[in-house]
Design an enzyme around this catalytic site. Structure first.
Site, mmCIF file in Angstrom:
data_model
loop_
_atom_site.group_PDB
_atom_site.id
_atom_site.type_symbol
_atom_site.label_atom_id
_atom_site.label_comp_id
_atom_site.label_asym_id
_atom_site.label_seq_id
_atom_site.Cartn_x
_atom_site.Cartn_y
_atom_site.Cartn_z
ATOM 1 N N PRO A 2 11.709 -9.230 0.624
ATOM 2 C CA PRO A 2 11.987 -8.269 -0.433
ATOM 3 C C PRO A 2 10.864 -7.250 -0.633
ATOM 4 O O PRO A 2 9.741 -7.605 -0.964
ATOM 5 C CB PRO A 2 12.136 -9.147 -1.683
ATOM 6 C CG PRO A 2 12.401 -10.507 -1.163
ATOM 7 C CD PRO A 2 11.675 -10.599 0.134
ATOM 8 N N GLU A 3 11.189 -5.999 -0.401
ATOM 9 C CA GLU A 3 10.300 -4.894 -0.723
ATOM 10 C C GLU A 3 11.001 -4.077 -1.812
ATOM 11 O O GLU A 3 11.946 -4.552 -2.425
ATOM 12 C CB GLU A 3 10.015 -4.060 0.542
ATOM 13 C CG GLU A 3 9.421 -4.906 1.675
ATOM 14 C CD GLU A 3 9.164 -4.130 2.953
ATOM 15 O OE1 GLU A 3 9.015 -2.896 2.883
ATOM 16 O OE2 GLU A 3 9.119 -4.743 4.030
ATOM 17 N N LYS A 58 7.012 -4.213 -6.107
ATOM 18 C CA LYS A 58 7.857 -5.311 -5.637
ATOM 19 C C LYS A 58 8.100 -6.353 -6.715
ATOM 20 O O LYS A 58 8.650 -7.418 -6.439
ATOM 21 C CB LYS A 58 7.218 -5.987 -4.417
ATOM 22 C CG LYS A 58 7.003 -5.076 -3.224
ATOM 23 C CD LYS A 58 6.276 -5.810 -2.113
ATOM 24 C CE LYS A 58 5.723 -4.823 -1.093
ATOM 25 N NZ LYS A 58 4.871 -5.502 -0.085
ATOM 26 N N ARG A 198 -10.016 7.093 5.583
ATOM 27 C CA ARG A 198 -9.959 7.059 7.040
ATOM 28 C C ARG A 198 -9.359 5.759 7.565
ATOM 29 O O ARG A 198 -9.332 5.520 8.760
ATOM 30 C CB ARG A 198 -11.357 7.275 7.625
ATOM 31 C CG ARG A 198 -12.374 6.299 7.096
ATOM 32 C CD ARG A 198 -13.757 6.536 7.706
ATOM 33 N NE ARG A 198 -14.752 5.636 7.115
ATOM 34 C CZ ARG A 198 -14.847 4.342 7.428
ATOM 35 N NH1 ARG A 198 -14.048 3.818 8.323
ATOM 36 N NH2 ARG A 198 -15.764 3.592 6.838
ATOM 37 N N ARG A 306 -0.778 -6.628 10.511
ATOM 38 C CA ARG A 306 0.672 -6.877 10.465
ATOM 39 C C ARG A 306 1.298 -6.517 11.800
ATOM 40 O O ARG A 306 0.852 -5.560 12.453
ATOM 41 C CB ARG A 306 1.335 -6.008 9.388
ATOM 42 C CG ARG A 306 0.809 -6.228 8.014
ATOM 43 C CD ARG A 306 1.498 -7.383 7.327
ATOM 44 N NE ARG A 306 0.773 -7.777 6.146
ATOM 45 C CZ ARG A 306 -0.168 -8.708 6.145
ATOM 46 N NH1 ARG A 306 -0.476 -9.321 7.276
ATOM 47 N NH2 ARG A 306 -0.797 -9.016 5.052
#
Length: 317
Positions: A2-3, A58, A198, A306
């Site tokens: 769930p986002e 969220k 950056r 990720r």
DNA sequence: ACGCGTGCCTGTTGGC
DNA sequence: TGCCAACAGGCACGCG
């Protein structure tokens, strides 16, 4: 997982089922699931009225009020307009029925509970069951309503959490305090301005203190749509390209909300339905497959810790 | 101070 | 076929 669009969908599908009911019991089946400074028992004792649901990043919010009349609660989910860049707090019940608008999150006194906040993390789900339904294997928390029905918070991996919100909690909860602005409520310029470090642009998209609600799916999909490689330093992108990334993100989030989110495995709406946006993925979970646009093979590598998928041809530094 | 790496947790998947 | 390691993921935390 769930986002923002999935949590938004849960909020929308949950509100018609529980709006206008009182919470008469809170059972914590897994101790770690309940967090924050207000004990669950303190919430139950107040027999608070569910005024509506909402979302912040969220976080799923169940808005609670002490008293006051609530208009007739619709038995079916209403057709709700998909908003533009503002007003993504559509499910708030008042004496007049449904209305838009951000409800107050702070009460009159520091410990006055005004909402419950749920973080579903990866496997969290919320369902409403009839009176007397027994907990399931992964049920971590149960809210009992005044008509006997039970709201189950199921969460296989126990990463999810719930807590009561009050003025004091909002002051000490670091995650809440640092939470960035809603991507659907900010301008392209504001967004571009926040992506000025950056660090890898994807790392910033995932950072909840930069923008609230974006996870791995919508980070990868928006970067593809904007033609931006995930690993480039955000500050190296022109302002025009950062604004383009925001437009891509907004477009994708709104489309996904319209499709009731993405169901990879665990995610369901509060009605138990699957979403449909997973059928529209260009890159997420498609490592090694061919790009829908140029036909070349999609690349994958960890970015910002990720798993990340992108098209080396369509996405540029 | 900031940014990165690791741990949390368990069901599913892929390789041997 | 069966077993087990790897993997998924957001966030808190510790380290450099």
């Amino acid at each position: 997982m769930p986002e923002l669009p999935e949590v938004e969908t849960v909020a929308r599908t949950l509100a018609p089922q529980i709006g206008g009911r009182r919470i008469v019991a809170v059972e914590v089946l897994n101790a770690g699931t309940w967090q924050g400074l207000v004990p669950a028992a303190e919430v139950a004792g107040q027999r608070l009225l569910v005024a509506g649901t909402g979302r912040r990043g969220k976080l799923l919010l169940v808005h609670l009020v002490r008293e006051g009349e609530v208009g007739p609660v619709p038995q079916e989910e209403r057709e709700l307009p998909v908003p533009g860049n503002a007003g993504l707090w559509p499910l708030h019940y008042t004496a007049q029925g449904i209305r838009s608008g951000r409800p107050a999150l702070c009460g009159q006194t520091p410990r006055e509970v005004t909402a419950l906040a749920f973080h579903l993390r990866m496997t969290g789900r919320l369902f409403v069951y009839p009176e007397g339904t027994a907990p399931e294997k992964h049920t971590r928390l149960i809210l009992t309503l005044d008509d006997g029905r039970r709201v189950f918070f199921d969460d296989a991996r126990k990463f999810g959490q719930a807590r009561a919100l009050c003025a004091e909690e909002l002051n000490v909860w670091e995650f809440w305090r640092k939470l960035g602005p809603e991507p659907l409520e900010m301008t392209d310029e504001e967004f571009a301005g926040r992506l000025s470090s950056r660090r890898a642009v994807k790392a910033l998209l995932l950072d909840q203190s930069v923008v609230a609600g974006v996870g791995n799916i919508y980070a990868d999909e928006s970067l593809f749509r904007a033609g931006v490689r995930p690993d480039v330093p955000a500050a190296s992108l022109s302002e025009e390209r950062r604004m383009r990334l925001h437009r891509a993100l907004v477009d994708i989030l709104l489309t996904s909300i319209r499709e009731c989110g993405s169901s990879i495995r665990d995610y369901r709406t509060a009605k138990g339905d699957v979403g449909a946006f997973q059928n529209r993925f260009f890159v997420y979970g498609r490592s090694g497959e061919r790009c829908h646009v140029c036909g070349r093979k999609l690349a994958s590598a960890p970015v910002a810790g990720r798993s990340t998928v992108w098209c080396p041809h369509c996405q540029k530094a």
